[in-house]
Scaffold this active site. Sequence first.
Site, PDB file in Angstrom:
ATOM      1  N   LYS A  71       0.972  -0.775   0.160  1.00 22.14           N
ATOM      2  CA  LYS A  71      -0.153  -0.254   0.283  1.00 22.14           C
ATOM      3  C   LYS A  71       0.801   1.407   0.245  1.00 22.14           C
ATOM      4  O   LYS A  71       0.493   2.386  -0.597  1.00 22.14           O
ATOM      5  CB  LYS A  71      -0.913   0.275   1.595  1.00 22.14           C
ATOM      6  CG  LYS A  71      -2.075  -0.996   0.765  1.00 22.14           C
ATOM      7  CD  LYS A  71      -3.120  -1.171   2.209  1.00 22.14           C
ATOM      8  CE  LYS A  71      -4.245  -2.132   1.668  1.00 22.14           C
ATOM      9  NZ  LYS A  71      -5.154  -2.161   3.033  1.00 22.14           N
ATOM     10  N   ASP A 107      -9.841   2.514   2.346  1.00 23.16           N
ATOM     11  CA  ASP A 107     -10.006   2.235   3.413  1.00 23.16           C
ATOM     12  C   ASP A 107     -10.522   2.612   4.598  1.00 23.16           C
ATOM     13  O   ASP A 107     -11.431   2.634   5.283  1.00 23.16           O
ATOM     14  CB  ASP A 107      -8.728   1.344   3.981  1.00 23.16           C
ATOM     15  CG  ASP A 107      -8.236   0.211   3.287  1.00 23.16           C
ATOM     16  OD1 ASP A 107      -8.578   0.133   2.538  1.00 23.16           O
ATOM     17  OD2 ASP A 107      -7.302   0.010   3.044  1.00 23.16           O
TER      18      ASP A 107
HETATM   19  P1  NAP Z   1       0.859  -3.648   8.824  1.00 17.36           P
HETATM   20  O1  NAP Z   1       0.823  -2.308   8.532  1.00 17.36           O
HETATM   21  O2  NAP Z   1       1.257  -4.880   8.515  1.00 17.36           O
HETATM   22  O3  NAP Z   1       0.284  -3.190  10.161  1.00 17.36           O
HETATM   23  C1  NAP Z   1       0.685  -4.037  11.623  1.00 17.36           C
HETATM   24  C2  NAP Z   1       0.814  -3.493  12.520  1.00 17.36           C
HETATM   25  O4  NAP Z   1       1.192  -4.221  13.853  1.00 17.36           O
HETATM   26  C3  NAP Z   1       2.073  -1.971  13.078  1.00 17.36           C
HETATM   27  O5  NAP Z   1       1.504  -1.273  14.464  1.00 17.36           O
HETATM   28  C4  NAP Z   1       2.807  -3.763  14.287  1.00 17.36           C
HETATM   29  O6  NAP Z   1       4.074  -2.847  14.344  1.00 17.36           O
HETATM   30  C5  NAP Z   1       2.090  -4.194  14.710  1.00 17.36           C
HETATM   31  N1  NAP Z   1       2.474  -5.680  15.656  1.00 17.36           N
HETATM   32  C6  NAP Z   1       2.631  -6.765  14.087  1.00 17.36           C
HETATM   33  N2  NAP Z   1       2.981  -7.499  15.026  1.00 17.36           N
HETATM   34  C7  NAP Z   1       2.939  -7.389  16.351  1.00 17.36           C
HETATM   35  C8  NAP Z   1       3.382  -8.045  17.451  1.00 17.36           C
HETATM   36  N3  NAP Z   1       3.501  -9.546  17.499  1.00 17.36           N
HETATM   37  N4  NAP Z   1       2.837  -7.409  18.758  1.00 17.36           N
HETATM   38  C9  NAP Z   1       2.659  -5.502  18.889  1.00 17.36           C
HETATM   39  N5  NAP Z   1       2.081  -5.262  17.668  1.00 17.36           N
HETATM   40  C10 NAP Z   1       2.662  -5.919  16.259  1.00 17.36           C
HETATM   41  O7  NAP Z   1      -0.793  -3.996   8.996  1.00 17.36           O
HETATM   42  P2  NAP Z   1      -1.950  -3.380   8.134  1.00 17.36           P
HETATM   43  O8  NAP Z   1      -2.062  -3.080   6.932  1.00 17.36           O
HETATM   44  O9  NAP Z   1      -1.929  -2.664   8.843  1.00 17.36           O
HETATM   45  O10 NAP Z   1      -3.171  -4.743   8.781  1.00 17.36           O
HETATM   46  C11 NAP Z   1      -3.921  -4.598   9.891  1.00 17.36           C
HETATM   47  C12 NAP Z   1      -5.000  -5.635  10.076  1.00 17.36           C
HETATM   48  O11 NAP Z   1      -5.865  -5.329   9.236  1.00 17.36           O
HETATM   49  C13 NAP Z   1      -4.846  -7.090   8.897  1.00 17.36           C
HETATM   50  O12 NAP Z   1      -5.761  -7.966  10.042  1.00 17.36           O
HETATM   51  C14 NAP Z   1      -5.098  -6.693   7.969  1.00 17.36           C
HETATM   52  O13 NAP Z   1      -6.085  -8.136   6.305  1.00 17.36           O
HETATM   53  C15 NAP Z   1      -6.778  -6.185   8.779  1.00 17.36           C
HETATM   54  N6  NAP Z   1      -7.498  -5.011   7.086  1.00 17.36           N
HETATM   55  C16 NAP Z   1      -8.473  -4.619   7.446  1.00 17.36           C
HETATM   56  C17 NAP Z   1      -8.944  -4.496   6.039  1.00 17.36           C
HETATM   57  C18 NAP Z   1     -10.347  -4.769   5.656  1.00 17.36           C
HETATM   58  O14 NAP Z   1     -11.507  -4.419   4.719  1.00 17.36           O
HETATM   59  N7  NAP Z   1     -11.056  -5.467   6.857  1.00 17.36           N
HETATM   60  C19 NAP Z   1      -8.438  -3.930   5.251  1.00 17.36           C
HETATM   61  C20 NAP Z   1      -6.933  -3.323   5.596  1.00 17.36           C
HETATM   62  C21 NAP Z   1      -6.220  -4.417   6.617  1.00 17.36           C
HETATM   63  P3  NAP Z   1       4.868  -2.071  14.617  1.00 17.36           P
HETATM   64  O15 NAP Z   1       4.763  -1.369  13.615  1.00 17.36           O
HETATM   65  O16 NAP Z   1       6.382  -2.287  15.511  1.00 17.36           O
HETATM   66  O17 NAP Z   1       6.115  -3.460  13.941  1.00 17.36           O
END
Ligand code: NAP
Length: 285
Positions: A71, A107
């Site tokens: 993204k 989003d």
């Molecule tokens: P992302 O950019 O990879 O962000 C992940 C976040 O989680 C970061 O803040 C990361 O922290 C944290 N994190 C990862 N592993 C962790 C751990 N073990 N302990 C604590 N924090 C942790 O992911 P994203 O794109 O934001 O997506 C997040 C979720 O939303 C996913 O499950 C995705 O499928 C879902 N989503 C759904 C939709 C929908 O239409 N329903 C749309 C978009 C996303 P750090 O920065 O410290 O690594």
Amino acid sequence: MNISGKTKVVGIFGYPVEHSLSPRMHNAAYKALGLDYCYVPFSVKKEGLESAVKSIRDLNMAGVNVTAPHKEGVIPYLDKLSPSASLLRAVNTIVNEQGTLVGHNTDAPGYVAGLQRELSDTKIKESQALILGGGGAARAVAAGLASAGIKKIIFSVRTPKKIEAWSNSINERFPHTIFGISFLEGEKFQKLLNESDILINALPIPLIDKAEKWLVDLSSITENTFFSDLRYAPHNNEFLSLGISKGCRTQDGLPMLLEQGIISFKLFTGINPPKNVMENAIKAS
Ligand code: NAP
């Protein structure tokens, strides 16, 4: 599906992409409307991203959706960004406007439209939201809620430094919303949990391990909190099950998926899609 030389191609870039419900959702709506479009998943690795984005223009595609982990990565290869994509530094929809590639982010409005199915505008405005995670989806949700006029948003993260600068910049854009940051543990976190009206899980990982140990201690939650999970599979995950066991109302990520898809569909085709057809397509998954 009757593919011809006139068929317009739309797709989704991600890695992995096999799990995506977007092809099912968009193709069902094209079929229902008799539109000569076809939506295809493309598994794109980081090293192939630049040529994949250029191919949208070269192959005369109508556009693509973009999912994790690209993204942010697609931005340098685009010609223009919408104000929302620019604010979020994240693009989930690229539209090919006669050779000009424009990045959008659906989003943020998609999340709010999903939430509005469950909570009134007044309730959203009066709420304090606690967002677990600070990644792209967390930022989109925060921007959507702030534009809907929410009172307060706290990001609970493991690395506060990563979100500080962005949180300050969005606060300048939405001064009526109070923004804060906390760790995902500790007394302050428990107090915030206790106060929160909406608890949003934007962490991409299971919150409970095989030994049933929680990654995040959510014990201070009260029954008045609305549980919102951005993940959409499985529907009854550990986070939502905890909410139900506490007597809370809950929502998974399907409404957000649907609503962001509806906005993207309109951007690709100029036509409002049949919502029920798209909803049935993803519910049947
Ligand atoms: P992302 O950019 O990879 O962000 C992940 C976040 O989680 C970061 O803040 C990361 O922290 C944290 N994190 C990862 N592993 C962790 C751990 N073990 N302990 C604590 N924090 C942790 O992911 P994203 O794109 O934001 O997506 C997040 C979720 O939303 C996913 O499950 C995705 O499928 C879902 N989503 C759904 C939709 C929908 O239409 N329903 C749309 C978009 C996303 P750090 O920065 O410290 O690594």
